[in-house]
Design a protein around this motif. Sequence first.
Motif, PDB file in Angstrom:
ATOM      1  N   UNK A   1     -35.687  -0.792  19.601  1.00 27.29           N
ATOM      2  CA  UNK A   1     -35.853  -1.571  18.384  1.00 27.29           C
ATOM      3  C   UNK A   1     -34.753  -1.216  17.398  1.00 27.29           C
ATOM      4  N   UNK A   2     -34.316  -2.195  16.603  1.00 28.41           N
ATOM      5  CA  UNK A   2     -33.275  -1.960  15.623  1.00 28.41           C
ATOM      6  C   UNK A   2     -33.851  -1.359  14.341  1.00 28.41           C
ATOM      7  N   UNK A   3     -32.994  -0.607  13.674  1.00 28.68           N
ATOM      8  CA  UNK A   3     -33.409  -0.034  12.413  1.00 28.68           C
ATOM      9  C   UNK A   3     -33.531  -1.104  11.334  1.00 28.68           C
ATOM     10  N   UNK A   4     -34.522  -0.993  10.480  1.00 30.51           N
ATOM     11  CA  UNK A   4     -34.700  -1.972   9.411  1.00 30.51           C
ATOM     12  C   UNK A   4     -33.936  -1.529   8.163  1.00 30.51           C
ATOM     13  N   UNK A   5     -34.119  -2.302   7.092  1.00 35.58           N
ATOM     14  CA  UNK A   5     -33.393  -2.032   5.849  1.00 35.58           C
ATOM     15  C   UNK A   5     -33.703  -0.648   5.298  1.00 35.58           C
ATOM     16  N   UNK A   6     -34.954  -0.244   5.378  1.00 34.93           N
ATOM     17  CA  UNK A   6     -35.351   1.063   4.851  1.00 34.93           C
ATOM     18  C   UNK A   6     -34.628   2.196   5.572  1.00 34.93           C
ATOM     19  N   UNK A   7     -34.516   2.078   6.885  1.00 38.45           N
ATOM     20  CA  UNK A   7     -33.864   3.116   7.668  1.00 38.45           C
ATOM     21  C   UNK A   7     -32.357   3.127   7.388  1.00 38.45           C
ATOM     22  N   UNK A   8     -31.753   1.932   7.354  1.00 36.81           N
ATOM     23  CA  UNK A   8     -30.299   1.846   7.209  1.00 36.81           C
ATOM     24  C   UNK A   8     -29.811   2.269   5.823  1.00 36.81           C
ATOM     25  N   UNK A   9     -30.729   2.395   4.877  1.00 38.96           N
ATOM     26  CA  UNK A   9     -30.347   2.846   3.540  1.00 38.96           C
ATOM     27  C   UNK A   9     -30.400   4.366   3.402  1.00 38.96           C
ATOM     28  N   UNK A  10     -30.853   5.042   4.452  1.00 39.20           N
ATOM     29  CA  UNK A  10     -30.909   6.507   4.431  1.00 39.20           C
ATOM     30  C   UNK A  10     -29.501   7.090   4.519  1.00 39.20           C
ATOM     31  N   UNK A  11     -29.284   8.311   4.029  1.00 38.46           N
ATOM     32  CA  UNK A  11     -27.978   8.962   4.202  1.00 38.46           C
ATOM     33  C   UNK A  11     -27.695   9.165   5.696  1.00 38.46           C
ATOM     34  N   UNK A  12     -26.421   9.121   6.061  1.00 43.78           N
ATOM     35  CA  UNK A  12     -26.079   9.201   7.489  1.00 43.78           C
ATOM     36  C   UNK A  12     -24.641   9.677   7.669  1.00 43.78           C
ATOM     37  N   UNK A  13     -24.373  10.204   8.873  1.00 41.86           N
ATOM     38  CA  UNK A  13     -23.021  10.643   9.252  1.00 41.86           C
ATOM     39  C   UNK A  13     -22.804  10.352  10.732  1.00 41.86           C
ATOM     40  N   UNK A  14     -21.555  10.197  11.171  1.00 37.73           N
ATOM     41  CA  UNK A  14     -21.275   9.998  12.601  1.00 37.73           C
ATOM     42  C   UNK A  14     -21.714  11.213  13.417  1.00 37.73           C
ATOM     43  N   UNK A  15     -22.106  10.973  14.656  1.00 42.40           N
ATOM     44  CA  UNK A  15     -22.531  12.063  15.540  1.00 42.40           C
ATOM     45  C   UNK A  15     -21.444  13.119  15.691  1.00 42.40           C
ATOM     46  N   UNK A  16     -20.173  12.702  15.703  1.00 44.34           N
ATOM     47  CA  UNK A  16     -19.072  13.647  15.889  1.00 44.34           C
ATOM     48  C   UNK A  16     -18.982  14.669  14.764  1.00 44.34           C
ATOM     49  N   UNK A  17     -19.539  14.333  13.607  1.00 44.40           N
ATOM     50  CA  UNK A  17     -19.485  15.262  12.468  1.00 44.40           C
ATOM     51  C   UNK A  17     -20.861  15.845  12.161  1.00 44.40           C
ATOM     52  N   UNK A  18     -21.660  16.047  13.204  1.00 42.36           N
ATOM     53  CA  UNK A  18     -23.044  16.509  13.030  1.00 42.36           C
ATOM     54  C   UNK A  18     -23.158  17.857  12.333  1.00 42.36           C
ATOM     55  N   UNK A  19     -22.058  18.626  12.320  1.00 43.78           N
ATOM     56  CA  UNK A  19     -22.093  19.915  11.637  1.00 43.78           C
ATOM     57  C   UNK A  19     -22.223  19.751  10.115  1.00 43.78           C
ATOM     58  N   UNK A  20     -22.065  18.515   9.619  1.00 41.73           N
ATOM     59  CA  UNK A  20     -22.190  18.250   8.183  1.00 41.73           C
ATOM     60  C   UNK A  20     -23.605  17.865   7.775  1.00 41.73           C
ATOM     61  N   UNK A  21     -24.519  17.856   8.726  1.00 44.00           N
ATOM     62  CA  UNK A  21     -25.913  17.539   8.404  1.00 44.00           C
ATOM     63  C   UNK A  21     -26.484  18.580   7.451  1.00 44.00           C
ATOM     64  N   UNK A  22     -27.474  18.199   6.630  1.00 50.23           N
ATOM     65  CA  UNK A  22     -28.031  19.138   5.649  1.00 50.23           C
ATOM     66  C   UNK A  22     -28.885  20.216   6.304  1.00 50.23           C
ATOM     67  N   UNK A  23     -28.921  21.363   5.689  1.00 48.49           N
ATOM     68  CA  UNK A  23     -29.726  22.468   6.197  1.00 48.49           C
ATOM     69  C   UNK A  23     -31.111  22.452   5.547  1.00 48.49           C
ATOM     70  N   UNK A  24     -31.796  21.326   5.698  1.00 46.54           N
ATOM     71  CA  UNK A  24     -33.144  21.155   5.159  1.00 46.54           C
ATOM     72  C   UNK A  24     -34.049  20.581   6.239  1.00 46.54           C
ATOM     73  N   UNK A  25     -35.338  20.680   6.018  1.00 47.32           N
ATOM     74  CA  UNK A  25     -36.288  20.097   6.968  1.00 47.32           C
ATOM     75  C   UNK A  25     -36.322  18.588   6.789  1.00 47.32           C
ATOM     76  N   UNK A  26     -36.558  17.882   7.891  1.00 45.95           N
ATOM     77  CA  UNK A  26     -36.619  16.436   7.783  1.00 45.95           C
ATOM     78  C   UNK A  26     -36.722  15.726   9.115  1.00 45.95           C
ATOM     79  N   UNK A  27     -36.640  14.412   9.066  1.00 45.39           N
ATOM     80  CA  UNK A  27     -36.662  13.551  10.241  1.00 45.39           C
ATOM     81  C   UNK A  27     -35.266  12.977  10.418  1.00 45.39           C
ATOM     82  N   UNK A  28     -34.779  12.970  11.650  1.00 45.96           N
ATOM     83  CA  UNK A  28     -33.458  12.390  11.914  1.00 45.96           C
ATOM     84  C   UNK A  28     -33.584  11.236  12.909  1.00 45.96           C
ATOM     85  N   UNK A  29     -32.659  10.292  12.796  1.00 47.92           N
ATOM     86  CA  UNK A  29     -32.659   9.085  13.615  1.00 47.92           C
ATOM     87  C   UNK A  29     -31.260   8.915  14.205  1.00 47.92           C
ATOM     88  N   UNK A  30     -31.178   8.649  15.496  1.00 48.57           N
ATOM     89  CA  UNK A  30     -29.896   8.404  16.138  1.00 48.57           C
ATOM     90  C   UNK A  30     -29.797   6.911  16.457  1.00 48.57           C
TER      91      UNK A  30
END
Length: 315
Positions: free
Chosen positions: A1-30
Amino acid sequence: MKGDRNLLQLPHIPLQTKELLPEFSGIYYVLDQAHKVWYIGKAKNICKRWKGKTHHRIAQLEAQKKTHFTIYYELVSQDKLDEVEKRRIEKYHPHLNESPVKAKQVLPSETLLRETLVAISDFAFILGVEPPRKDIADSDHNYWWFHKKLLSLDIIHISIDRTAFKEKYNFSLGGKESPFIKASLNSRKAYASNWESVRYIDVYRLYVNCYAIELYVYDYCYSEEKIKEIRKYHDVKLAGRSIKAVTPESLSQMQSETDGTYFYGRLFKRMRPYDADLIRILFNEPIDEDKIKNKITGLMESDISINFMFLPVKC
């Protein structure tokens, strides 16, 4: 299923730069470039979860060569991770969440050795067994010969019998470097690098069940006729495979006539005869002998110019 507007408005980064993800608890979407949701997960530390190659889905994602992935994330308190993750998976039905994790197949080094022996046993022999090199580690020779991992291990020396090779394939190795030995070690491309080598040293090394194996061509400094006269073999087993080994009497004679002042001669004089199978089989995986032999035969019958490697010996 495709991501909706709510999901696509979340902060995001390319997989190649995954080391820049935040060091907090949360849910992630690929998501891929078409915004299809591939995977949803939770983490107490999102950055740590994706660090290096630790994520259990990273191999499956990287296998999609033409797909560009982006990691979207939302910060969620640790006490709500399970609840929110469940709701998000039920909403988006990500593909990978509903598929099993593909386990990476690991080939034991003993299997690689057994497959190599299938390829070379008709024209290879065991020269002898060298005791651990920790007693001579003060040598000023290349560090590769005294690698820390090697120092406490007995070393089983395997060499190529040029005459036997010529008799089998009607082709002379001629003491030149060649792709042939690499093909013999390359029963499975993904694991061929387990046979270690170093630039400018024509020796291959494999660590197997508490032993080191060193493979090369040992040119004994005599004519072919003299070699046949003094180098005698008896049948032994290595890792459960049949192979020839130099007899104790022949090894003793060769050592007595070898100059021990140069490095290779020094190693050779330290060897003891090989007379019993030293490699204990732990996995005993099935191997396809016909496939391996056909591969080597095919190489020899091709138009490839064969120029084999050799280990230089000072006479």
